[in-house]
Design an enzyme around this catalytic site. Structure first.
Site, mmCIF file in Angstrom:
data_model
loop_
_atom_site.group_PDB
_atom_site.id
_atom_site.type_symbol
_atom_site.label_atom_id
_atom_site.label_comp_id
_atom_site.label_asym_id
_atom_site.label_seq_id
_atom_site.Cartn_x
_atom_site.Cartn_y
_atom_site.Cartn_z
ATOM 1 N N CYS A 85 -25.144 20.516 -10.717
ATOM 2 C CA CYS A 85 -24.640 21.525 -9.768
ATOM 3 C C CYS A 85 -23.165 21.806 -10.014
ATOM 4 O O CYS A 85 -22.323 20.934 -9.775
ATOM 5 C CB CYS A 85 -24.821 21.038 -8.333
ATOM 6 S SG CYS A 85 -26.513 21.047 -7.771
ATOM 7 N N CYS A 86 -22.883 22.994 -10.481
ATOM 8 C CA CYS A 86 -21.512 23.496 -10.570
ATOM 9 C C CYS A 86 -20.565 22.528 -11.257
ATOM 10 O O CYS A 86 -19.391 22.439 -10.920
ATOM 11 C CB CYS A 86 -20.982 23.812 -9.168
ATOM 12 S SG CYS A 86 -21.997 24.995 -8.285
#
Length: 267
Positions: A106-107
């Site tokens: 995630c990111c």
């Protein structure tokens, strides 16, 4: 052709230790198969209302299109349960992009979550979103619920509203919570509404898929009278969405990015 959304059916009702025969409202289900450039793409089981918005919103959430200008034609045969979409640019279904789930970080924060390929490509962090007060949060959920006529009649649908902080712009309902959001997304695209001033009010549980749909719409605040899931909150943390759950009787819980919720009550 107006498709029915409610039918009446006889039921045996047990109440106060007694059975009685009554009539009840039952919500209908409708299967809509979407063809893109002559190729069968998906069958959506839905409530038969706002079908054009549903098709546009679903295709946008899947990364097939980003604006109505990309649609050459959209024809819906309600009697046959078919939607025919022609795109300005020829479309070929790529199985690597549609329907394949994989693990992504995630990111860049080092945590792992399950995504569809298109989810990771389309759900970007939300940098700009409005500020909202407690009074506005409570009021928006209350207005969404008051507008939920089909739910009050049948108890069988999810409701979602597209809002600004002080007004409900549009409400949609469907047997599928994802469909209700897609109907809002289709309207947002058709009307070319800027996402940075919008809020989603929602009746159901905030699952990871619901959260991702809101992120794809570019909307930074989601309100619900129900609960979020742990994975939804992990994604909301990473994508910078403000998640507010259990909005009931003047109270609520802010789970992620509380900096967008002001401390004064004002409606």
């Amino acid at each position: 052709m107006d498709l029915p959304v409610i039918i009446r059916r006889k039921v045996q009702r047990y109440e106060n230790e007694t059975f009685s025969e009554r009539e009840a409202n039952v919500v209908t289900e409708y299967a809509l198969t979407v063809y893109i450039d002559g190729q069968e793409f998906v069958t959506l089981v839905c409530t038969p209302t706002d079908l054009e918005d549903l098709v546009i919103g679903f295709l946008a959430s899947e990364g097939v299109l980003t604006s109505c200008e990309e649609i050459r034609s959209l024809t819906i045969s309600e009697e046959d349960g078919v939607a025919y979409v022609r795109l300005a640019t020829p479309f070929v279904i790529d199985p690597q992009m549609f329907g394949k789930r994989y693990i992504a970080s995630c990111c860049g924060k080092g945590r792992q979550s399950f995504y569809f390929y298109q989810d990771a490509a389309l759900a970007k962090p939300i940098a700009v979103a409005p500020q909202i007060t407690p009074g506005q949060i409570v009021s928006l959920i209350d207005r969404m619920q008051r507008a939920s006529n089909l739910f009050h009649a049948t108890g069988g649908v999810h409701n979602a509203s597209l809002c600004t902080v002080d007004k409900v712009l549009l409400s949609r309902f469907d047997i599928g919570r994802h469909n209700a959001l897609d109907k809002l997304y289709g309207y947002q695209i058709r009307e070319n509404l800027a996402s940075d001033k919008l809020v989603i009010a929602f009746s159901g549980r905030i699952s990871s898929e619901v959260l991702l749909k809101v992120a794809k719409m570019g909307i930074g605040i989601v309100l619900s009278k129900s609960a979020p899931t742990a994975l939804a909150l992990q994604i909301a943390d990473d994508l910078q969405l403000t998640t507010v759950g259990f909005v009931r009787k003047g109270a609520f819980s802010v789970y992620t990015h509380p900096e967008r919720v002001r401390r004064e009550w004002a409606e």
